[in-house]
Design an enzyme around this catalytic site. Structure first.
Site, PDB file in Angstrom:
ATOM      1  CD  GLU A   1      44.964  39.734  38.080  1.00 17.96           C
ATOM      2  OE1 GLU A   1      44.618  40.559  37.220  1.00 17.96           O
ATOM      3  OE2 GLU A   1      45.999  39.836  38.757  1.00 17.96           O
TER       4      GLU A   1
ATOM      5  CG  ASP B   1      42.091  40.743  34.924  1.00 19.91           C
ATOM      6  OD1 ASP B   1      42.934  41.642  35.057  1.00 19.91           O
ATOM      7  OD2 ASP B   1      42.370  39.533  35.015  1.00 19.91           O
TER       8      ASP B   1
ATOM      9  CB  SER C   1      47.304  42.050  36.557  1.00 13.22           C
ATOM     10  OG  SER C   1      47.564  42.527  37.849  1.00 13.22           O
TER      11      SER C   1
END
Length: 712
Positions: free
Chosen positions: A386, A390, A611
């Protein structure tokens, strides 16, 4: 036939990367007690950290001022406040604060109590035994099912002592649970299950190749731990696998069935408690942007075969996304370098990134290096999928922008993060948050207070961009197994953030492309790419989130867009009893969230999820801020009122996504079902699947300039 890879990034940073570790990233993260397993009671002789949100004053005055600061037509638009000015409006009376502090110190002499710069919060470290006694809880150690991290919490709601209850809004880090990362693979085979069919991990498709990670299951249903000779530990051993691919449009097989042996070149590996094997499913290139069903069978040494494992949804073949494809599709200048604006990604649950991976990503994507800094912990040797996604893609969307990796402790969440940002002397202007959860999974008092903290960030001139969720309107597969009731998400349901949904690139971007002509599928030209919503009924194994909050009322800035949707599209929503039509509707916007290339642990991977879409849109807001600052204008701050005005006045600023729905969920997690009866449909104009649409950046920038009176 398995796919093997032999080069890492360090072999040649500027070379085309050939390494592909198959564990594709998917998922917005979420907070819920359901995803934490109680281990035991916490020792009473240790310390517990928690935050106290003191009751604020003048909330009506502050809300009105926030609206004026955020509305382009207001004379006060862009006249942002300092944190001390905000504190002067909202902070409780000093005597009230002293009363709370004195009570806590009297009850717990060893407590360490610090006041926040906004003067409306206390940060407390207190012996656990005192916490339990004062707030009538039992603190326990909980372990996250997905990450394995351990925190201390109470699974019972705290009780505020009567002596101080009137001065406190809520307490954080006692009865609330922080965000959790959804596993990138299915939950794995169940040894008690009668089936011995292989179990799929997270499958992936490029525009020409279908991949999947598969866990073999032994003939008797056991889980093998032998990667070189699967099921030799529970004979008969598996000697080969048979795969099959069918085109859903034509019902034709994509090449002949084939036999693949899983023991060569490290194609299988022990992955925790089970063995995982990497497959390429098709012998010949498949047709780009078509739908395919994949299936696999294990062949055993005694001549028998396993049950057939058919992946529950068809998979669409679409190209891997690089920054250059992103910029081209969204009409963003290819050579643009951000100079004056900065940005940040917020990370929770011990998600870290590798600066080396980031540099390899920038180099191999032909992107400029940019200043990066870290606030909070970061273990670069253990990068998380994640966090990696990002930071790499917010920097790809806004090349050259100074970027902060804001890492919050794994026992802290949105409230603590917001307090940290407010206290920082150098706050990034745009913040991307790929974490969220079911709205009903957190206390209402906690959500209401976090909303106020989001308002404070907007009043400081900051933009907060959040993911809309990866399990549709139902959240099935992300902690819920029932299709009803619908499950709105938070913080997407907050009226003070920009919520981002996910799409994927395809030439089949109009409803007509999914019809037949003379009983044959209509062929839409592949020369022009459009976008459709990510959904498990249209080629994905997850579904983008969207819906209506049950607790936040619809804000004025989206009233026209949402009212028009509800009036014109009665068939695009569930029955009225299934959702709060007067609630804050989300998402606000969308961006591509499928097949984004990343580099993690020195290897190439691909990422999916809202995301993935969220840092992209956040990066585009950074580009707009750069333009505003260059023209001596204030930054965007809370962007939604402006975005909705631009969309109304200049519809060409957004690509209108009209294909897709979010009645499906995440099929890789229990109950492993694809779709539910009710959700929402994408339509022309704003809708609760893709919002206003995806950015057409040059038009969006011109629309912003016109509304704000900037000559371009």
């Amino acid at each position: 036939f398995f796919f093997f890879f032999s080069r890492s990034c360090s072999d040649n940073m500027k070379a085309v990367l050939l390494v592909f570790v198959f564990a594709a990233v998917i998922g917005c993260c979420y907070a819920s007690r359901d995803h934490w397993v109680r281990l035991n009671e916490a020792p009473t002789d240790i310390e517990t950290r928690f935050s106290i949100a003191l009751k604020q004053r003048n909330l009506d005055i502050f809300s009105k001022l926030f609206e004026e600061i955020s509305t382009p037509q207001s004379p006060k638009y862009g006249q942002y406040l300092g944190i001390s000015e905000i504190a002067d409006i909202l902070a409780p009376a000093p005597q009230d604060v002293r009363t709370v502090v004195a009570f806590l110190k009297a009850e717990s002499p060893k407590a360490v109590i610090r006041s926040h710069v906004a003067r409306d919060a206390l940060l407390v470290i207190m012996p656990t035994s005192d916490v339990e006694r004062i707030f009538q809880v039992t603190m326990s150690r909980f372990q996250n099912k997905h990450s394995g991290h351990i925190i201390t919490r109470s699974d019972k709601m705290y009780t505020l002592p009567s002596e101080i209850a009137q001065y406190i809004d809520m307490i954080s880090m006692v009865s609330d649970f922080p965000a959790s990362k959804v596993s990138i693979k299915s939950s794995g085979p169940n040894a008690a299950d009668a089936s011995n069919a292989p179990v799929y991990g997270y499958p992936q498709a490029s525009d020409t190749v279908l991949y999947a990670q598969v866990t073999p299951v032994c003939k008797g249903g056991q889980v093998t731990k032998n990667p070189t000779n699967p099921c030799a530990d529970f004979p008969p051993a598996i000697t080969s696998f048979q795969t099959y691919v069918v085109n859903n449009w034509t019902s034709e097989a994509a090449g002949n069935n084939k036999i693949s042996t899983p023991i060569t070149n490290g194609a299988c590996a022990l992955d925790g408690a089970s063995v995982s094997c990497n497959f390429v499913f098709n012998e010949r290139p498949v047709i780009p942007y078509d739908l395919y069903t994949i299936s696999i069978v294990s062949n055993y040494a005694d001549g028998s075969s396993s049950d057939v494992s058919v992946f529950p949804t068809a998979l669409v073949t679409s190209a891997f996304v690089t920054p250059q494809l992103l910029w081209q599709q969204y009409k963003a200048p290819l050579s643009y370098i951000t100079h004056g604006a900065n940005q940040s990604v917020a990370e929770f649950g011990a998600q870290y990134y590798s600066p080396t991976d980031l540099q390899y990503f920038l180099g191999n994507m032909s992107l400029p290096t940019a200043p990066t800094s870290v606030i909070g912990p970061n273990k670069a040797s253990t990068p998380g999928d994640e966090a990696t996604l990002d930071i790499q893609w917010i920097m790809a969307a806004a090349p050259g922008a100074a970027t902060v990796f804001w890492s919050v402790g794994h026992d802290e969440y949105l409230y603590e993060w917001a307090l940290q940002v407010q206290q920082s002397p150098n706050r990034p202007l745009v913040h991307s948050i790929s974490y969220g959860g079911n709205e009903g999974g957190s206390p209402l008092a906690w959500r209401q207070r976090v909303d106020t903290e989001f308002q404070k960030l907007g009043a400081l001139g900051l933009s907060v961009v959040v993911a809309s969720g990866d399990a549709g309107a139902t959240d099935v597969g992300h902690g819920f197994e029932a299709c009803t009731p619908l499950q709105p998400q938070y913080p997407s349901g907050s009226s003070y953030v920009t919520s981002v949904s996910a799409t994927f690139f395809t030439p089949k971007a109009e409803p007509i492309c999914y019809n037949n002509f003379f009983e044959a599928p209509i062929h839409c030209s592949q020369k022009v790419l459009g976008e459709v919503a990510v959904a498990a009924n249209i080629g994905m194994d997850w579904t983008t989130g969207g819906g209506f909050s049950n607790s936040s009322v619809r804000p004025s800035w989206q009233n026209t867009a949402v009212s028009d949707f509800l009036k014109k599209n009665p068939s695009a929503v569930p029955p009225s009893s299934y959702f709060n039509a007067n609630g804050r509707a989300y998402p606000d916007v969308s961006a591509v969230g499928h097949n984004l290339v990343i580099i993690i642990d020195d290897h190439v991977d691909v990422a999916d999820g809202t995301s993935a879409a969220t840092p992209i849109f956040a990066g585009f807001l950074t580009r707009i801020n750069d333009f505003l600052l260059a023209n001596n204008k204030p930054p965007l701050g809370f962007a939604n009122p402006l975005l909705y005005q631009v969309a109304a006045a200049y519809p060409q600023a957004f690509y209108d996504v009209t294909v897709g729905s979010n009645n499906c969920g995440d099929v890789l997690h229990p109950p492993y079902i694809a779709c539910c009866p009710y959700g929402y449909q994408a339509t022309q104009g704003w809708d609760p699947v893709t919002g206003l649409g995806t950015p057409v950046f040059d038009n969006l920038l011109q629309g912003v300039a016109k509304i704000l009176g900037i000559k371009v």
